[in-house]
Structure formats: structure tokens, C-alpha cells
Design a protein around this motif. Sequence first.
Motif, PDB file in Angstrom:
ATOM      1  N   LEU A  95       0.805  -1.268  -0.131  1.00  0.00           N
ATOM      2  CA  LEU A  95      -0.076  -0.148   0.210  1.00  0.00           C
ATOM      3  C   LEU A  95       0.663   1.170   0.029  1.00  0.00           C
ATOM      4  CD1 LEU A  95      -2.417  -1.275   2.864  1.00  0.00           C
ATOM      5  CD2 LEU A  95      -3.006  -1.238   0.560  1.00  0.00           C
ATOM      6  N   ASP A 106      -3.184   0.434  -3.936  1.00  0.00           N
ATOM      7  CA  ASP A 106      -2.615  -0.724  -3.274  1.00  0.00           C
ATOM      8  C   ASP A 106      -2.177  -1.310  -4.812  1.00  0.00           C
ATOM      9  OD1 ASP A 106      -5.065  -1.111  -5.022  1.00  0.00           O
ATOM     10  OD2 ASP A 106      -5.669  -2.828  -3.559  1.00  0.00           O
ATOM     11  N   TYR A 242      -9.907  -0.618  -5.217  1.00  0.00           N
ATOM     12  CA  TYR A 242      -9.276   0.811  -4.949  1.00  0.00           C
ATOM     13  C   TYR A 242     -10.293   1.899  -5.866  1.00  0.00           C
ATOM     14  CZ  TYR A 242      -6.590   4.855  -4.223  1.00  0.00           C
ATOM     15  OH  TYR A 242      -6.169   6.011  -3.544  1.00  0.00           O
TER      16      TYR A 242
END
Length: 377
Positions: A95, A106, A242
Motif C-alpha cells: 500500500l 494498492d 481501489y
Amino acid sequence: MTESLLHTPLYNLHISLGAKMVPFAGYAMPVQYPKGVMEEHKHTRQKAGLFDVSHMGQLRLKAKSGSVEAALSAFETLVPMDFCGLAENRQRYALLTNEQGGIRDDLMVARQKDDLFIVVNAACKEADATYIEKALIDECIIERQFDRALLALQGPKAVEVISQFFPEAASMRFMDCIMTRYEGQDITLSRSGYTGEDGYEIGLPAEIAESFAKALLSHPDVEPIGLGARDSLRLEAGLCLYGNDIDSTTTPIEASLIWAIQKARRPGGVRENGYPGAEIISKQIQNGTKRVRVGLQPEGRAPVRAGVELFADETAQEKIGIVTSGGFGPTFGGPVAMGYVQAPLSEVNTQLFASLRGKIVPVTVHALPFIPAGFKR
């Protein structure tokens, strides 16, 4: 609708296979094929599904000194993960964090002989590459490999299929990542994916991507799979998307991703802190957070989708969270969702309520993943 969008090297193959194309992260991508999302999902769980993930970004990070150890150490200044302790040909989920402890992106990062191989999300790839490049400019060089294709073969039959092309694949463990060859070209092969199933991701030159994909699809156990089934598979697996489940305003601890932070980088570890947002994240590791990501099981058959508000009781007076991903789980056999709730209400089996099209629907906090992972450890 898709003419102004970018195309992956497999665009023409998708069209020939009857895919329904939709805009995604600036690309024209297949959302489903003629069999439909439900059958594609089931096929991946039972046999092997082929996904085009070439829209994602592939990077190489090299130390100017030529030392892979130097590249690993430099990269650790950007993430709360342990890469100095990662063995060669192993891959790790990472991350990129910001100064507020939020998640920039990520990504998957593999240590190889001379460098780091990094796969980043499509919508973030230019920003990620520029950020890493600027942050590590004195020590490292970033090589953008955005012209390469990336395929994912996922499902219990994936090992049988891929071993016909790369015999070494059968002995690989989950999160191994090696360099190999196909038709005289360099190939990255990792035993990983984002479906919760056993499988592989294959990075290869664009010019051989279509012929390789066709060779995989010639196997009777392999079918092409679109974004629709990819989303339902990762949701059942409890994996974050994400921009939905994690973003620059969510920390790894709020997102229930503390498992991704190894002991060496946690408070008291041999290399604690030393990355953006470390003070905030370390405090959350020690003291907890006000909100946390959880699995959610709605009552009935109607999916509860992203953006739906969550409440403590049927009066819907006290908002206590929000759904970030939701849909129908074909393997689970009902609707599944994920979202953020107040920490005291995050225990499994806690009864919550969602406001769904003017109705109040009971929702129960459910353990993640919804479907056990099929990885080869």
C-alpha cells in the motif's frame, strides 16, 4: 462509445468473442461475454477463467547502484510493508500511503534478481510512477512497461492449463513470481490473482498477447471472463477495489488490512515507521480506529450496492456507516457487500440496517471472505 478509449492488446480478440465492451479506467474493457456474468463467475470457481488485465500498469524499480537491496530499502520509505525481508522471486501486497495515513494505491510488488517488479491499478498508474520516481529520484530509476500485456488465469484448473506452457508453474507457491520465456520473449509469471482462487498472472509483450490468449482459450477448461464476474469474484473473496473500498481517505487499519503490515514495520519492529503517515497508522495499530471495513450480508435476495447508507436500527435515525461494494454472490448464493461501520458495531453477526430504495433492509456483519480462498500455500 468506446472509440475514444484506449485499447488493450486483446481488444480485437474481445470483439471477436462477442464481448460487451464498456469504459473502465480510460480503456474499452469487456464487462461480459455471451455466456453472461453468472456463468463466467461459476466457470472460474469450477475450472479456469481468462481475464485481460492489461489496462493495469507494470513497472520496474531499479537502484542506480545496481543493488536490489538498495531498491528494496528505498521502496520501504513509501510503504508500511517489509520488503527488505522478502526472498527473491516472492511477491507481496503493498500500500502506497500518504502523510495522513490514507492509501494512494494498492499494488503487487515482487522481488526479483536485480529489481522490483510492480503492478499498479490502471487509474493510478501514471500518478504512481511519477510519485515513486520523484520520491526516490536520488537512488532509483523507474521503468514504465505500460505497453506490455497482463493476463490472469484463475480457477482450480489454472495450474493444469498453465503448466502446459510453463512446466515450472506447477511447483510455484502462492505469491511466487518468476521470470521465464515464451516464444523467445521474457515473461513474468506469478502465482497470484484477485479472485480468491488459485491462479496465475502473466506479463508479456503486447505483440504475442493475442496468440498466447488464444492458445490458453483453446483448452476446454478455459473461458474468457469479463469485469462483471471479476467484480463478483473479488467481492466474495473480500478483496478491496481501489476507489471504492479503499482510497486516499482510508487508512490500512480502517480498511482491515493490518495483516498486510509485517511485524518488522509495526510499532516495536526492527524497521518501524519511516514511511508516509507512519505516526497515524502506528497509533491506529495500537489504539484502534473509529470505523472499520467489514463484510455485510443483506437479508433477502436484493443486492445492497455501493453508496447505500447503514443505520443502527430500523428507525434509520443514526447513520453508522456506508456500503462501498455490493452485488450478488453466485457462489455464496445471495447478496454480499462490504462497507465501513463504527468500530463498536463491527463484530460478526451484529445486526444493522440499510436504506434500500425507500425501504429499511436488515443487514448482518459477516466474516470475510464470504468464500474460502483456494490459494496454494
